[in-house]
Design a protein around this motif. Sequence first.
Motif, PDB file in Angstrom:
ATOM      1  N   CYS A 195       0.836  -1.203   0.000  1.00  0.00           N
ATOM      2  CA  CYS A 195       0.000   0.000   0.000  1.00  0.00           C
ATOM      3  C   CYS A 195       0.870   1.251   0.000  1.00  0.00           C
ATOM      4  CB  CYS A 195      -0.922  -0.015   1.218  1.00  0.00           C
ATOM      5  SG  CYS A 195      -2.005   1.431   1.325  1.00  0.00           S
ATOM      6  N   GLY A 198       4.227   0.166  -2.755  1.00  0.00           N
ATOM      7  CA  GLY A 198       3.920  -0.383  -4.070  1.00  0.00           C
ATOM      8  C   GLY A 198       4.550  -1.744  -4.319  1.00  0.00           C
TER       9      GLY A 198
ATOM     10  N   VAL B 160       1.398 -10.409  -6.008  1.00  0.00           N
ATOM     11  CA  VAL B 160       1.542  -9.372  -7.032  1.00  0.00           C
ATOM     12  C   VAL B 160       0.374  -9.447  -8.020  1.00  0.00           C
ATOM     13  CG1 VAL B 160       2.990  -8.498  -8.892  1.00  0.00           C
ATOM     14  CG2 VAL B 160       4.042  -9.405  -6.803  1.00  0.00           C
ATOM     15  N   TYR B 162      -2.681 -10.765  -7.658  1.00  0.00           N
ATOM     16  CA  TYR B 162      -3.956 -10.337  -7.077  1.00  0.00           C
ATOM     17  C   TYR B 162      -3.985  -8.834  -6.876  1.00  0.00           C
ATOM     18  CZ  TYR B 162      -4.367 -15.313  -5.974  1.00  0.00           C
ATOM     19  OH  TYR B 162      -4.415 -16.682  -6.050  1.00  0.00           O
ATOM     20  N   THR B 163      -2.862  -8.281  -6.429  1.00  0.00           N
ATOM     21  CA  THR B 163      -2.816  -6.846  -6.159  1.00  0.00           C
ATOM     22  C   THR B 163      -3.037  -6.035  -7.435  1.00  0.00           C
ATOM     23  OG1 THR B 163      -1.320  -7.227  -4.305  1.00  0.00           O
ATOM     24  CG2 THR B 163      -1.406  -5.000  -5.196  1.00  0.00           C
ATOM     25  N   ALA B 166      -6.689  -6.080  -7.955  1.00  0.00           N
ATOM     26  CA  ALA B 166      -7.538  -5.729  -6.822  1.00  0.00           C
ATOM     27  C   ALA B 166      -8.302  -4.438  -7.075  1.00  0.00           C
ATOM     28  CB  ALA B 166      -6.697  -5.598  -5.560  1.00  0.00           C
ATOM     29  N   ARG B 167      -7.641  -3.485  -7.705  1.00  0.00           N
ATOM     30  CA  ARG B 167      -8.296  -2.202  -7.919  1.00  0.00           C
ATOM     31  C   ARG B 167      -9.542  -2.335  -8.780  1.00  0.00           C
ATOM     32  NH1 ARG B 167      -4.857   1.394  -5.442  1.00  0.00           N
ATOM     33  NH2 ARG B 167      -6.854   2.448  -5.200  1.00  0.00           N
ATOM     34  N   TRP B 190      -2.990   7.775 -11.692  1.00  0.00           N
ATOM     35  CA  TRP B 190      -2.754   7.702 -10.253  1.00  0.00           C
ATOM     36  C   TRP B 190      -2.847   6.268  -9.735  1.00  0.00           C
ATOM     37  CZ3 TRP B 190      -6.173  12.580  -9.378  1.00  0.00           C
ATOM     38  CH2 TRP B 190      -5.358  13.727  -9.354  1.00  0.00           C
ATOM     39  N   ARG B 193       0.155   4.321 -10.724  1.00  0.00           N
ATOM     40  CA  ARG B 193       1.291   4.806  -9.943  1.00  0.00           C
ATOM     41  C   ARG B 193       1.267   4.261  -8.522  1.00  0.00           C
ATOM     42  NH1 ARG B 193       3.036   6.717  -6.231  1.00  0.00           N
ATOM     43  NH2 ARG B 193       4.636   8.277  -5.804  1.00  0.00           N
ATOM     44  N   THR B 194       0.104   4.369  -7.849  1.00  0.00           N
ATOM     45  CA  THR B 194       0.043   3.897  -6.464  1.00  0.00           C
ATOM     46  C   THR B 194       0.149   2.378  -6.397  1.00  0.00           C
ATOM     47  OG1 THR B 194      -2.381   3.863  -6.530  1.00  0.00           O
ATOM     48  CG2 THR B 194      -1.334   5.847  -5.667  1.00  0.00           C
ATOM     49  N   CYS B 195      -0.261   1.705  -7.448  1.00  0.00           N
ATOM     50  CA  CYS B 195      -0.142   0.251  -7.447  1.00  0.00           C
ATOM     51  C   CYS B 195       1.321  -0.165  -7.472  1.00  0.00           C
ATOM     52  CB  CYS B 195      -0.888  -0.332  -8.652  1.00  0.00           C
ATOM     53  SG  CYS B 195      -0.827  -2.132  -8.733  1.00  0.00           S
ATOM     54  N   PHE B 196       2.104   0.473  -8.292  1.00  0.00           N
ATOM     55  CA  PHE B 196       3.505   0.038  -8.457  1.00  0.00           C
ATOM     56  C   PHE B 196       4.477   0.758  -7.528  1.00  0.00           C
ATOM     57  CE2 PHE B 196       1.548  -1.583 -12.261  1.00  0.00           C
ATOM     58  CZ  PHE B 196       2.192  -2.781 -12.455  1.00  0.00           C
ATOM     59  N   ARG B 197       4.164   2.003  -7.179  1.00  0.00           N
ATOM     60  CA  ARG B 197       5.116   2.744  -6.350  1.00  0.00           C
ATOM     61  C   ARG B 197       4.561   3.096  -4.979  1.00  0.00           C
ATOM     62  NH1 ARG B 197       6.564   7.538  -9.955  1.00  0.00           N
ATOM     63  NH2 ARG B 197       7.458   8.288  -7.983  1.00  0.00           N
ATOM     64  N   GLY B 198       3.275   2.800  -4.743  1.00  0.00           N
ATOM     65  CA  GLY B 198       2.706   3.036  -3.423  1.00  0.00           C
ATOM     66  C   GLY B 198       2.346   4.491  -3.187  1.00  0.00           C
ATOM     67  N   LEU B 199       1.942   4.771  -1.954  1.00  0.00           N
ATOM     68  CA  LEU B 199       1.522   6.125  -1.593  1.00  0.00           C
ATOM     69  C   LEU B 199       2.709   6.999  -1.190  1.00  0.00           C
ATOM     70  CD1 LEU B 199      -1.554   5.175   0.636  1.00  0.00           C
ATOM     71  CD2 LEU B 199      -1.614   6.053  -1.706  1.00  0.00           C
ATOM     72  N   GLY B 200       3.830   6.394  -0.867  1.00  0.00           N
ATOM     73  CA  GLY B 200       4.996   7.140  -0.406  1.00  0.00           C
ATOM     74  C   GLY B 200       5.613   7.976  -1.508  1.00  0.00           C
TER      75      GLY B 200
END
Lengths: 201, 201
Positions: A195, A198, B160, B162-163, B166-167, B190, B193-200
């Motif tokens: 989450c 990523g 990976v 499933y994730t 998942a969206r 977005w 991006r958040t799927c592969f690199r996350g929220l950070g």
Amino acid sequence: MSARPRFREQVLQAREDAIVASVNRLLAEKGFEAMTVDEVVADVGIAKASLYKHFTSKEELAAAAMVKVLDRALDEITRLQAEPLDALGRLQAVARWTYAQQLAGQMPSLPAQNSTLRTALTTDKAYMERLMQLTDGLGAWIVEAQGQGALDATLPPELVLYTLFARACDPVLGVMRAGGAYSDAQIVDWLVRTCFRGLGS
Amino acid sequence: MSARPRFREQVLQAREDAIVASVNRLLAEKGFEAMTVDEVVADVGIAKASLYKHFTSKEELAAAAMVKVLDRALDEITRLQAEPLDALGRLQAVARWTYAQQLAGQMPSLPAQNSTLRTALTTDKAYMERLMQLTDGLGAWIVEAQGQGALDATLPPELVLYTLFARACDPVLGVMRAGGAYSDAQIVDWLVRTCFRGLGS
DNA sequence: GTCTATAAAAGGATAGAC
DNA sequence: GTCTATCCTTTTATAGAC
């Protein structure tokens, strides 16, 4: 007009709590549409007419369960405010808490799409009030974390908020556990990690 | 034993296609439980008994829609194999395609939990065959990307996989669009991006 | 407020004429 | 194969006695 109404009140409250607990579990297990009122009353061990004295509809029943979930989430947020964590740490703790709730079968899954329940919830004052409290509290942490450079500041805070809770709606967690190859703690760790950081390395 | 059966066959095929298209849309819009066969036949403009000549149950109806979705996904994968992309780029393209499908109201949302549909799908040969093809194809790309250091190699490939999808099950995409503040393309960006690199950051 | 019994309606599926 | 009309089960919700 009994002189000691408290005991009776407590009994009734306990029964309502039992109902809501059952609803919460069934909602987490099969979702709103698949859950039937008959199942609920069978689980609680009361007559259907009795249930309808407490809650006037299936939607209201689900709303009561959702209110309780939101209360638990708000409690968790309050608890985290006392912890020595920065904004990012708190958000990660909230995510972790959410996934743990789902693993424990305590996180009701609502229909993502339009439905009678959605409209019932949006007109439920107790539910909306708590939802806004939760949104405000987490929203502040998100903006703070973005200001500190701990979260991508180019993402809209609302996107961050929804993404945090999205995993509570998708089946990844359940499917991974069904595989049986990994511990619950390991699965939660992975979810929190993907989450925030990523799938990339 | 008509001498020219082809035309009639085509008409029937066209009708089945119309049914499946309606089912696909309704499934994406409200999910399996909330979708009723009455709605489907009203949408297509045929009698209910006619529909049941083509499909013997509501579950089979949904399975047909799912088979078609998987076929579209497999086509996309085949198409991507001809593109000059590395494994990571292909996976990102698949994610992008999936979210675009959902935004277009073309991605049926299945019940994450146990249900009659789940069991019906697992015994549907056409569905399972395509699902395994998809899993194999994407699984190979995932392992390849992990080997190249483009994806976190400590994550199980199934997580990976499933994730990635998942969206397509969660409501983030729909809610963000409902806000009306951002373009579809921006939202999809977005999400990828958040799927592969996350929220950070 | 709790119960038994029942209403009322929705939804999946089918019979039988054409 | 398509239609109209209908069946039958499930499910939400309530009536009325205690």
